[in-house]
Every structure is written in C-alpha cells, then in structure tokens.
Design an enzyme around this catalytic site. Structure first.
Site, PDB file in Angstrom:
ATOM      1  N   TYR A   1     -10.900  -1.986   3.169  1.00  0.00           N
ATOM      2  CA  TYR A   1      -9.899  -1.577   4.153  1.00  0.00           C
ATOM      3  C   TYR A   1     -10.661  -1.295   5.442  1.00  0.00           C
ATOM      4  O   TYR A   1     -11.387  -0.317   5.547  1.00  0.00           O
ATOM      5  CB  TYR A   1      -9.174  -0.330   3.651  1.00  0.00           C
ATOM      6  CG  TYR A   1      -7.966   0.116   4.455  1.00  0.00           C
ATOM      7  CD1 TYR A   1      -7.920   0.052   5.839  1.00  0.00           C
ATOM      8  CD2 TYR A   1      -6.851   0.634   3.794  1.00  0.00           C
ATOM      9  CE1 TYR A   1      -6.822   0.463   6.547  1.00  0.00           C
ATOM     10  CE2 TYR A   1      -5.728   1.069   4.493  1.00  0.00           C
ATOM     11  CZ  TYR A   1      -5.722   0.980   5.875  1.00  0.00           C
ATOM     12  OH  TYR A   1      -4.620   1.411   6.575  1.00  0.00           O
TER      13      TYR A   1
ATOM     14  N   GLU B   1       0.897  -1.154   0.000  1.00  0.00           N
ATOM     15  CA  GLU B   1       0.000   0.000   0.000  1.00  0.00           C
ATOM     16  C   GLU B   1       0.937   1.206   0.000  1.00  0.00           C
ATOM     17  O   GLU B   1       1.755   1.372   0.914  1.00  0.00           O
ATOM     18  CB  GLU B   1      -0.880  -0.047   1.261  1.00  0.00           C
ATOM     19  CG  GLU B   1      -1.966   1.004   1.343  1.00  0.00           C
ATOM     20  CD  GLU B   1      -3.145   0.777   0.387  1.00  0.00           C
ATOM     21  OE1 GLU B   1      -3.254  -0.310  -0.214  1.00  0.00           O
ATOM     22  OE2 GLU B   1      -3.936   1.720   0.211  1.00  0.00           O
TER      23      GLU B   1
ATOM     24  N   ASP C   1      -4.664  11.088   8.165  1.00  0.00           N
ATOM     25  CA  ASP C   1      -3.489  10.430   8.723  1.00  0.00           C
ATOM     26  C   ASP C   1      -3.039  11.044  10.037  1.00  0.00           C
ATOM     27  O   ASP C   1      -3.205  12.233  10.264  1.00  0.00           O
ATOM     28  CB  ASP C   1      -2.344  10.512   7.715  1.00  0.00           C
ATOM     29  CG  ASP C   1      -2.554   9.565   6.555  1.00  0.00           C
ATOM     30  OD1 ASP C   1      -2.557   8.348   6.792  1.00  0.00           O
ATOM     31  OD2 ASP C   1      -2.747  10.042   5.422  1.00  0.00           O
TER      32      ASP C   1
END
Lengths: 391, 262
Positions: free
Chosen positions: B171, B46, B57
């Site tokens: 995911y 990834e 993030d």
C-alpha cells in the site's frame, strides 16, 4: 530505529509507517546530543538560570504534624511556568534547535506542558503550535491565554471528549504531514519510542536532586517516596533515582476520579488491561473489544487512558506500588495543604498529597516521606472554587 | 479465494479498490453501500473496522469511525458484515484495523475468524514492519496475506525490507500525511511505484488523496497495480446522511466513472 524502546514487554513504537522516519530522526539526534558537552552545558545553564533548578526539598512541618509523619516536599512547583514540565520542554526544544528544525508542536491537557512548550518556543524563536482539547481549553483558560502571550498558536481539538487523548490524536495527525520542518515535543513518558526514554532523561534531575538533598538534610535516604501518575513523567523523574535503593518504598498515585466502580476515572495501572495505544504497549483503560475509554479526573493533567511503559514494568515487577485516590479526597487534601503550608498545589500533585493524608495513623511517626509537588495550583483555583466554594 | 497476485494478474488494467468503514453510518446502510460499490465495478475492497482513536486517518475517516461506533458497531459484527459481503460476491477483501483490536481479540483467533468470514489480507494501521513478526505468523497460519505501507519518506533499505515481508500487496501512500481527499497528487508517486516494482513482484497499490477519475488514471499510468479510494467515497456518506439512495447513487456513479478510465 537504533533501539526498540522496550521496558519489559511494554513500550515499542506502534505507529503508521509515515511516522517512522520522523521518530528515527529524533531518536538519532537524542543519542547524538544527550551527552554532548556543549548540549549538556547549554541545558544545565538553562535549568539553572531560566527554569530555576535545583528546586528545594522543603520540610512541611504543619502538614507533617497533621498526618503524623515527616513529609518533605520536592518543590517543582517553584520552577518557571509553575510545573516540572519545563525540564522536558527545555531539553526537547534545545534538541530541536540542534536538529536545525524551525517549528515545534505539542499536545496539552492541563495546559502546563503546552505553556512550557510555548515558553521554550519563545525562548528559542521556534514557531509553536499547541493542540488542546476543547473541554480543556475551557477549564484551563488562563494557561491558554499565557500560551498565546508567548506567541504560540493554540489549536482547539473538537474530536472525542475534547481532552488530552484527542489532542494527541490530532497532534500526531498534524505531524505526519509536517515532519520535514517540525518536531513534536511530547509531554510525558508515554507515546512511541523514543519519547518515554527522552522525557525520562530530561526529568531525571528531580530524583537526582531529591536523593542528594535527602542525604544532605536527613543524612540518609527517605523511607517512602511518592508522586502522582498521569502519563507518568514527574513520577518517573523522581522514582528513577531511587529504583535501585531497595529499602525505599515507592508509591505512584493515580486519579480515581469519581470512583473505580464507575468508569469516570483514569486509574490506568490500578484498573486497566494491557493494550496498544498512541504508539506504545501499556496498561490501558478500554472496553472488552479494545475501544479506548474516555477518562475522567478533576485534574486535566492526569486525564489520560494510557500510562508510560516503564511504569507498567515497575508495576509488574512489584518495585512500585500504584494506588488511586478520588476527586473528593483530592479536594480535601488541597484545602488541608493550602491551609497548613500556604502553598497552593496543582490538583495533579495533590493526588499524592491525598495519598499521604490517607496514610495518617498507618505510617510510624519517624517515617520520612518525599512527595514530588510537580506543579503549583494557581491554574486550578477556579475548578476548586466551583467544587468547594469558599465562604 | 484467489491470492492478490492471481487476482491482479487476471486484470489487464489497474484494480479499483474503494475503502469503507464497516458499519458507517450503520450496519444495514453500510452493507447496501458496499454492495453498490461492488456492482459499480470495484475489483477489491479495503474495509476498515472502526476504532476510537484512528491516528493514521484524517478527519473524514475519523468521523466515519465515530458514526460506526455510535451505531453500535463491534469487531464481531464487522466479521459478520464481511461474511455477508463475500456471500454476495467473492471479491477479495483487505482489512484495515488498528492493532489494539487484534490484540484484545487474540491474534490467532482474530485472523482465523477473519479468514473464515472470507477475508484476504490484513493491514494493521499502527504496526510497522519492525514489529511485523507479531502478526506474520498468525496471519500466515490462517491463510491470510499481509499488506504494509510504504510512504514517500521511507528510506530505500526500509522499503526493500517491507517489500520482502509483504505477502499481499504494498500500500503506497501518494503523499505525506494522513488519509483525505486532495486536489493534486504528489509528483513522487511515479518514481516511488517504479522503485517498489523493481523490488518485489507483489502488486503495488496507491492510496491517500485520490479523489477524481483523473487522479486514478494518473496513478494507473504511473504503473500502479491498484488504485485505493477512501476519503472521497466516505465523504459521500457524510454529506448525505439519512438519504441512503442518494449515497448509493453518488457512490455508484463515482466508482463507475473511475472504472471507466482504468
């Protein structure tokens, strides 16, 4: 989501999946309570007795003589906290209370939204965290202290340039892991849906009052209305009541910083290109590949690379003209307005005053203009002194 | 390039999927690190393209993005990087990207160029399933699969919609919040994986907060088809800047140790 939150092609909710349930919750609560009689009555009471609404529409005689047309000032600077931001934080904090949440967070640039959130956090007994860029903390230290006095925790954000966009990045990050008990009180009409709609809703009293006051004082609508545009909340608040009045010219004034030829400005609508940032599609200051620029303005509250989606739509439709004025013109207008009216304007709002100064000799003498003085400038005295020392 | 379904079907264990930011801390070092991860047993990669404002993030990945951008990383160079990786070994590469970069590059052109570089799938960090149609067409036309996220607070009907629209793998986030290495994993992972597997036959991978071989084993035992490890390995780069050999040896030994327990 019940609504896509689109303004033409702009807006939407471009966020990581983890934020969707939180935004859905807020959207749902907003539609459920915004017209609820008890909610409306409680908010109206707070607007009147806590914030100080309605604010006056004041004829600035000496400033008008200087520019050569009639300037009426919507006095949002007189509100509790010193800016229009309290209109929104009272609404959103009350919403948080109705949702049963106990904690609120907010981002802030100039500190005005942070202070307004801290005030309402104290008012409602909500635990409050304010995310603020490290550079902004330094240039707005008085507001930082006021926030702390209200019991808020001020979290210093180090990332990027340490300004508003970095504060929003960190506030969003924090929110993703605390959505269960925390409401994010967004400060402007940007970010993901439902914020542009919610913040506009709570800022509409500015325009509604100004329109009624114009009819009462002048017996007619103004010819021109103007306000500064950073994220765009005070301007949407004023503009929204006049958008359907086709004869009223509307001008939004963006921060030209050190000049549009440099990259040191934040004139998103004038110089940006459409992109996706902080959850919304809007005009955006960015490089060719889409990396977002770090912006620059003498006013921390306008220092932001994106802008509210409704402004983008109003630009594209041609209904609103957007212009930029630079830091030096803003400082000139700050001095002029203070000397002629004895009112110290916030540097943000002074952008709109500087635009009016630039129209000297261009607008007929009988022109009636309403400018939204969105905040008072006590917080900016140090910055002005640094740039223009008083003899 | 094989589809994820085929790739995962060939393994009789959970796939090991490390995450790196392309060009962290610079192009050449980053390429060596990624090759090391492949050599140590990564089944799928990834890879993220650095963005100025990575709101999905945590601080570790954010710093990696800043390092890559400071070293002059561009989207075009990132695509070249992917080509060099797939030339080295044809591992499936899932891309993590923020939407504005795709938007400015041009949807059709971006997906076509990424496919040409050898990429397999795209996950747009700030594009939810509600707007999936903005990329579904261009991605499918280019022959790419799509990856979407499901989190522990995603409602069931929404999870079902995501499962239906995802063509690559799902995911799954093992805890609420942003990326970052953590001490313990949420107990919600097992039931969440089971629920998703009942909704779809695309692989279900788990990421966020996996920082030890024990975590990886736990996630695999919970039924995950793949284990995504990001912040833990990216932190090894941050902690050893300037010492490429040390980064490579730490990454190699960590990935081997995880691979050994899967």
């Amino acid at each position: 989501m019940e609504n896509k939150g689109r303004y033409g092609e702009f807006g939407g909710f471009y966020v990581p999946e983890v934020l969707i349930p939180a935004l859905e919750q807020i959207e749902h609560a907003f539609y459920k309570f915004k017209d609820d009689p008890q909610f409306v009555a409680e908010l109206d009471n707070l607007y009147k007795n806590y914030a100080g609404r309605p604010t006056p529409l004041y004829f600035a005689r000496r400033f008008s003589e200087h520019v050569g047309f009639n300037v009426y000032v919507k006095r949002e600077d007189l509100l509790h906290g010193g800016a229009h931001k309290v209109n929104n934080t009272l609404g959103q904090a009350l919403l948080a209370k109705y949702m049963g949440k106990t904690k609120i967070i907010a981002e802030t640039g100039a500190g005005q939204h942070g202070l307004a959130t801290a005030m309402t956090g104290a008012l409602f007994g909500l635990e409050t965290k304010i995310f603020m860029g490290v550079v902004d903390i330094e240039r707005q230290s008085v507001n930082v202290h006021k926030m702390k006095l209200c019991g808020a925790e001020v979290i210093s954000v180090q990332g990027g340039t340490g300004t508003l966009k970095d504060a929003i990045n960190d506030a969003l990050r924090y929110w993703t892991s605390h959505v269960d008990d925390t409401v994010y009180i967004f400060g402007s009409v940007c970010g993901p849906h439902p914020y542009p709609t919610i913040v506009k809703h709570f800022q509409t009293p500015i325009g509604v009052e100004a329109r009624a006051q114009s009819l009462e004082i002048l017996g007619k609508l103004p010819d021109v209305i103007t306000a500064c545009v950073g994220g765009g909340s005070n301007s949407i608040g004023l503009f929204s009541a006049f958008v359907d009045d086709k004869d009223v010219r509307i001008v939004g004034v963006e921060p030209g910083g050190r000049g549009l030829a440099t990259r040191e400005h934040a004139a998103t609508l004038v110089a940006g290109k459409v992109g996706v940032f902080h959850g919304a599609k809007s005009y955006l200051l960015q490089d060719e590949e889409g990396q977002v620029y770090e912006t620059e303005s003498i006013s921390a509250g306008l220092d932001y690379p994106a802008v509210g989606p409704e402004h983008c739509m109003l630009k594209d439709s041609g209904r609103v003209e957007y212009v930029a004025v630079g830091d030096e013109d803003v400082l000139d207008a700050f001095e002029l307005f203070t000397k002629t009216e004895g009112i110290i304007p916030a540097l943000e709002s002074t952008h709109a005053l500087a635009y009016l100064v630039s129209q000297k000799g261009k607008l007929p003498a009988e022109t009636n203009v309403i400018i939204n003085l969105s905040g008072r400038g006590d917080k900016d005295v140090g910055i002005v002194e640094k740039n223009r020392p008083v003899e | 390039m094989a589809t994820y379904k085929e790739t995962f079907a060939k393994l009789d264990r959970a796939a090991l999927i490390p995450f790196f930011v392309i060009g962290d801390p610079d192009y050449a070092t980053s390429l060596e690190i990624v090759k090391t991860a492949i050599d140590a047993g990564a089944d799928v990669l990834e890879l993220g393209i650095a963005f100025s404002d990575p709101i999905a993030d945590g601080v570790t990945i954010q710093k990696a993005d800043i390092r890559a951008l400071k070293a002059g990383m561009t989207v075009k160079q990132a695509l070249q990087f992917i080509k060099e990786v797939t030339d080295y070994k044809p591992v499936p590469i899932g891309l993590l990207i923020y939407y504005n970069l795709v938007y400015q590059y041009g949807h059709d052109k971006f997906f076509a160029d990424f496919k040409a570089a050898g990429g397999s799938s795209v996950l747009v960090a700030d594009l939810s399933i509600d707007d999936a149609d903005e990329i579904a067409g261009p991605a499918a036309n280019a022959g790419l699969e799509t990856v979407f996220m499901v989190t522990p607070n995603t409602a069931d009907d929404r999870a079902k919609l995501i499962a239906e629209k995802t063509t690559g793998f799902i995911y799954t986030v093992s805890l609420l919040g942003i990326t970052g290495a953590r001490e313990t994993l949420s107990k919600k992972v097992g039931p969440l994986v089971a629920k998703l597997k009942s909704m779809t036959d695309v692989p279900v991978c788990v990421g966020f907060g996996i920082s030890t071989p024990e975590h990886a084993k736990e996630v695999a035992a919970a039924g995950a088809d793949g284990v995504i490890i990001g912040s833990k390995v990216v932190k090894m780069i941050e902690d050893n800047l300037g010492d490429t050999e040390k980064i490579k040896s730490e990454v190699h030994s960590f990935i081997s140790s995880v691979r050994a327990v899967l």
